[in-house]
Scaffold this motif. Structure first.
Motif, short mmCIF file in Angstrom:
data_model
loop_
_atom_site.label_atom_id
_atom_site.label_comp_id
_atom_site.label_asym_id
_atom_site.label_seq_id
_atom_site.Cartn_x
_atom_site.Cartn_y
_atom_site.Cartn_z
N TYR A 1 -38.45 19.27 1.24
CA TYR A 1 -38.29 19.31 2.70
C TYR A 1 -37.95 17.93 3.27
CZ TYR A 1 -38.97 20.95 7.48
OH TYR A 1 -38.77 21.30 8.80
N GLN B 1 -37.35 25.55 1.70
CA GLN B 1 -38.54 24.84 1.23
C GLN B 1 -39.40 25.76 0.36
OE1 GLN B 1 -41.40 23.78 4.24
NE2 GLN B 1 -42.25 22.10 3.04
N GLY B 2 -39.56 27.00 0.78
CA GLY B 2 -40.33 27.96 0.00
C GLY B 2 -39.73 28.24 -1.35
N GLN B 3 -38.43 27.96 -1.50
CA GLN B 3 -37.75 28.14 -2.78
C GLN B 3 -37.67 26.85 -3.59
OE1 GLN B 3 -36.82 31.28 -3.91
NE2 GLN B 3 -38.05 31.75 -2.09
N SER C 1 -37.23 26.49 6.37
CA SER C 1 -38.52 26.93 5.83
C SER C 1 -38.33 27.80 4.59
CB SER C 1 -39.31 27.71 6.89
OG SER C 1 -39.63 26.87 7.99
N TYR C 2 -37.31 28.65 4.62
CA TYR C 2 -37.06 29.50 3.46
C TYR C 2 -36.63 28.65 2.26
CZ TYR C 2 -35.63 33.31 0.49
OH TYR C 2 -35.53 34.18 -0.57
N TYR D 1 -31.08 37.11 1.75
CA TYR D 1 -31.97 36.34 0.88
C TYR D 1 -31.30 35.93 -0.42
CZ TYR D 1 -35.97 37.44 3.89
OH TYR D 1 -36.83 37.54 4.96
#
Length: 226
Positions: A185, A179-181, A176-177, A130
């Motif tokens: 996208y 994008q979450g950060q 996806s990770y 991560y």
């Protein structure tokens, strides 16, 4: 002079410097064989550094100057100047993570080995990875003039269709990770290539380990600093 006025003055000075560089009509310029990329890139970088520092908070002023230099320098010298700065930042951020940074012209590729990114036969990102992905996300947010093509790869062990599905799921997990950060996208595309693009032989364990990977390809957006 107030801080706001100071910022406005610095921005005006930066813009004037950039325009001055681009407006040169020296008749002896060709005889001197001046490198326009270096000159305009340097002027743009200096102007961008001033602007980046001016619009950043005190805490982030140094970093703002560096990013401003990359963006404005690219405007003066072309996309290659921008990639130079991005490559240096990525190499620094990925040091010691196992991620390899490759460059081919103006294209950058990040190679993330499967053994450090995912557990065996899983599309769940390993917790130890991560930190590296967080650093990537930060870089992608700051350097946002390229597309992000995320491609999953496997070795040839097991059923072909299963490997195709697994490779795509792994690529999607990375997307996806990011994008979450906070990475946009719309800049990203996701593909799974399964065992179709090996970089080593699948005949031994070392080669299979090299083939299990996720690659992130950074390419210039259409019209970026041409």
């Amino acid at each position: 002079m107030t801080l706001l006025n100071c910022k406005h003055s610095l921005i005006a000075l930066a813009s004037a410097a950039l325009l001055a560089g681009c407006a040169s009509n020296n008749p002896y310029e060709n005889e001197r064989n001046v490198n326009r990329t270096a000159v305009y890139g340097g002027i743009g970088a200096a102007a961008g550094a001033i602007t980046g520092a001016a619009v950043s908070s005190k805490k982030d002023r140094t970093k703002g100057a560096l990013i401003g230099a990359a963006v404005a320098g690219a405007a003066g010298a072309g996309y290659g100047y921008y990639v130079d700065r991005q490559e240096a930042e990525l190499r620094r951020a990925m040091q010691g993570t196992g991620v390899e940074v490759q460059r081919d012209g103006d294209n950058l590729t990040l190679v993330m080995p499967g053994n450090v990114t995912f557990a065996t036969d899983s599309a769940t990102i390993s917790g130890s990875f991560y930190g590296a992905l967080n650093n990537l996300a930060q870089s992608f947010r700051e350097y946002n003039q390229n597309t992000i093509d995320i491609v999953g790869h496997t070795d040839s062990t097991g059923a072909y269709q299963y490997n195709m599905d697994l490779s795509r799921r792994r690529a999607q997990s990375v997307a996806s990770y990011l994008q979450g950060q906070g990475v946009d996208y719309s800049r990203m595309s996701v593909r799974g290539m399964g065992p179709d693009q090996p970089v080593a032989s699948n005949a031994d364990s070392y080669g299979r380990q090299q083939n299990r990977r996720v690659e992130i390809n950074l390419r210039p957006m259409p019209g970026a600093y041409q």
